[in-house]
Enzyme design. Structure first.
Site, PDB file in Angstrom:
ATOM      1  CG  MET A  30      -1.901  -1.226   1.111  1.00 12.96           C
ATOM      2  SD  MET A  30      -3.228  -0.933   2.095  1.00 12.96           S
ATOM      3  CE  MET A  30      -2.855  -0.585   3.759  1.00 12.96           C
ATOM      4  N   GLY A  31       2.271   1.020  -0.569  1.00 13.91           N
ATOM      5  CA  GLY A  31       3.097   2.263  -0.392  1.00 13.91           C
ATOM      6  C   GLY A  31       3.661   2.625   0.972  1.00 13.91           C
ATOM      7  CG  HIS A  34       8.460   0.268   6.281  1.00 17.29           C
ATOM      8  ND1 HIS A  34       8.803  -0.987   6.215  1.00 17.29           N
ATOM      9  CD2 HIS A  34       7.051   0.200   6.589  1.00 17.29           C
ATOM     10  CE1 HIS A  34       7.793  -1.826   6.538  1.00 17.29           C
ATOM     11  NE2 HIS A  34       6.791  -1.025   6.782  1.00 17.29           N
ATOM     12  N   GLY A  36      10.966  -2.867   5.727  1.00 11.38           N
ATOM     13  CA  GLY A  36      10.329  -4.048   5.545  1.00 11.38           C
ATOM     14  C   GLY A  36       9.813  -4.472   4.173  1.00 11.38           C
ATOM     15  CG  HIS A  37       6.744  -2.078   2.448  1.00 12.05           C
ATOM     16  ND1 HIS A  37       6.785  -0.825   3.098  1.00 12.05           N
ATOM     17  CD2 HIS A  37       5.654  -2.546   2.550  1.00 12.05           C
ATOM     18  CE1 HIS A  37       5.363  -0.817   3.650  1.00 12.05           C
ATOM     19  NE2 HIS A  37       5.040  -1.711   3.221  1.00 12.05           N
ATOM     20  CD  GLN A  61      -6.005  -3.631   2.673  1.00 11.56           C
ATOM     21  OE1 GLN A  61      -5.822  -4.023   1.474  1.00 11.56           O
ATOM     22  NE2 GLN A  61      -4.940  -3.730   3.675  1.00 11.56           N
TER      23      GLN A  61
HETATM   24  P1  AMP Z   1       1.360  -3.167   3.582  1.00 14.40           P
HETATM   25  O1  AMP Z   1       1.957  -1.900   2.437  1.00 14.40           O
HETATM   26  O2  AMP Z   1       1.327  -2.618   4.996  1.00 14.40           O
HETATM   27  O3  AMP Z   1       0.074  -3.788   2.971  1.00 14.40           O
HETATM   28  O4  AMP Z   1       2.553  -4.244   3.547  1.00 14.40           O
HETATM   29  C1  AMP Z   1       2.940  -4.847   2.272  1.00 14.40           C
HETATM   30  C2  AMP Z   1       3.555  -6.024   2.654  1.00 14.40           C
HETATM   31  O5  AMP Z   1       5.018  -5.766   3.379  1.00 14.40           O
HETATM   32  C3  AMP Z   1       2.966  -6.828   3.568  1.00 14.40           C
HETATM   33  O6  AMP Z   1       3.087  -8.486   3.005  1.00 14.40           O
HETATM   34  C4  AMP Z   1       3.407  -6.734   4.849  1.00 14.40           C
HETATM   35  O7  AMP Z   1       3.450  -8.159   5.510  1.00 14.40           O
HETATM   36  C5  AMP Z   1       4.694  -6.635   4.625  1.00 14.40           C
HETATM   37  N1  AMP Z   1       5.668  -5.988   5.751  1.00 14.40           N
HETATM   38  C6  AMP Z   1       5.461  -4.792   6.333  1.00 14.40           C
HETATM   39  N2  AMP Z   1       6.029  -4.414   7.220  1.00 14.40           N
HETATM   40  C7  AMP Z   1       6.888  -5.399   7.296  1.00 14.40           C
HETATM   41  C8  AMP Z   1       8.288  -5.918   8.353  1.00 14.40           C
HETATM   42  N3  AMP Z   1       8.568  -5.178   9.131  1.00 14.40           N
HETATM   43  N4  AMP Z   1       9.035  -6.886   7.930  1.00 14.40           N
HETATM   44  C9  AMP Z   1       8.513  -7.850   6.744  1.00 14.40           C
HETATM   45  N5  AMP Z   1       7.613  -7.386   5.762  1.00 14.40           N
HETATM   46  C10 AMP Z   1       6.694  -6.372   6.385  1.00 14.40           C
END
Ligand code: AMP
Length: 284
Positions: A30-31, A34, A36-37, A61
């Site tokens: 969702m942009g 960081h 993690g992404h 969602q």
């Molecule tokens: P989101 O943009 O929040 O929907 O996240 C996109 C993807 O990044 C999802 O599969 C999350 O689980 C993954 N993600 C977000 N934060 C982390 C993190 N700290 N470590 C690993 N994957 C992450």
């Protein structure tokens, strides 16, 4: 790197790539990207010929429209990061393109969706399952990358992929953490520096539980208590739930047996709700 806005164009491009026998790795986000992404992107880059990242703040969602409106959006910064990580295509559809006229078909992964996060976010996982289905159908990737950070999402997407017969293999990427142990999240930016420091208690509590199981504790009530006691040492933390469940079915269990066990925590620091987890008894 090319930015693609239209679903039609994404679909025809993906079709062309498949005809050329390219291995396609897909990272839905969702942009507000960081580290993690970016770990997901790195994994995709290593395993695939073509890396596609979607950036789509998915309205279905979100429960509260406020939350959706205020979700951080910065496509310019995100695109610059993704270019550095050698992404091939960024797919940024708008909501009208994904949910066109007469949209009325939703995907619900029964049972798994109502538990844990689902209890406080009704409809959330229906929105996730629906958009992932649409994105998978559009791109038909060989691999789809998801973060262990959202453990319930992983269980749901794996179930969905299996149940609906998608040929996409789900790759789960371990949680990326800050130095303090706090799991990376765009929500961390909303914490005060005091709260941010305090929030590292969550990971500490998960490490405690890991040590306890290594020492032979098998009773899950006892394990949940260890997590609770540790987090409660931090006055800024308010526990929402602590769950010790089967990693695949998310059903509560009494005693750790043969299968991997998920210890999932949700806690608030002020207004900000954070989640984290650890998997015990993982099969090597
Ligand atoms: P989101 O943009 O929040 O929907 O996240 C996109 C993807 O990044 C999802 O599969 C999350 O689980 C993954 N993600 C977000 N934060 C982390 C993190 N700290 N470590 C690993 N994957 C992450």
């Amino acid at each position: 790197m090319e930015i693609i806005n239209r679903r039609q164009r994404m679909a025809s491009l993906a079709r062309k790539l498949r005809r050329e026998h390219k291995v396609i790795g897909f990272v839905p986000t969702m942009g507000a990207l960081h580290k993690g992404h970016l770990k997901l992107v790195q994994n995709a880059r290593q395993m695939s010929d073509i890396v596609i990242v979607s950036i789509f703040v998915n309205p279905t969602q979100f429960n509260e429209s406020d939350d959706f409106e205020t979700y951080p959006r910065d496509l310019t910064a995100d695109a610059a990061l993704l270019a550095e990580y050698n992404v091939d295509y960024v797919f940024t559809p708008d909501a009208k393109d994904i949910y066109g006229e007469n949209f009325s078909t939703y995907v619900t992964v029964d049972d798994l969706s109502e538990k844990l996060e689902g209890a406080s976010r009704p409809g959330h996982f229906r929105g996730v399952a629906t958009v992932v289905t649409i994105l998978f159908n559009t791109i038909r990737p060989d691999f789809g990358y998801f973060g262990q950070k959202d453990a319930q999402q992983v269980a749901i997407i794996k179930r969905l992929t299996q149940n609906l017969g998608f040929e996409t293999e789900i790759i789960v990427v371990p949680i990326v953490r800050e130095k303090s142990g706090l799991a990376m999240s765009s929500r961390n930016e909303l914490l005060t520096s005091e709260q941010r420091e305090a929030a590292s208690i969550i990971y500490k509590s998960l490490l405690e539980v890991e040590i306890a199981t290594e020492k032979g504790v098998r009773n899950t009530t006892k394990l949940a208590e260890i997590v609770r006691n540790e987090i409660e040492t931090e006055p800024l933390a308010n526990i929402d739930y602590i769950a010790v469940v089967d990693n695949k079915t998310l059903d509560p269990i009494e005693k750790i047996g043969e299968n991997p066990v998920l210890v999932a925590v949700a806690a608030r620091f002020g207004e900000i709700r954070l989640i984290d987890n650890i998997v015990l008894n993982k099969k090597q």
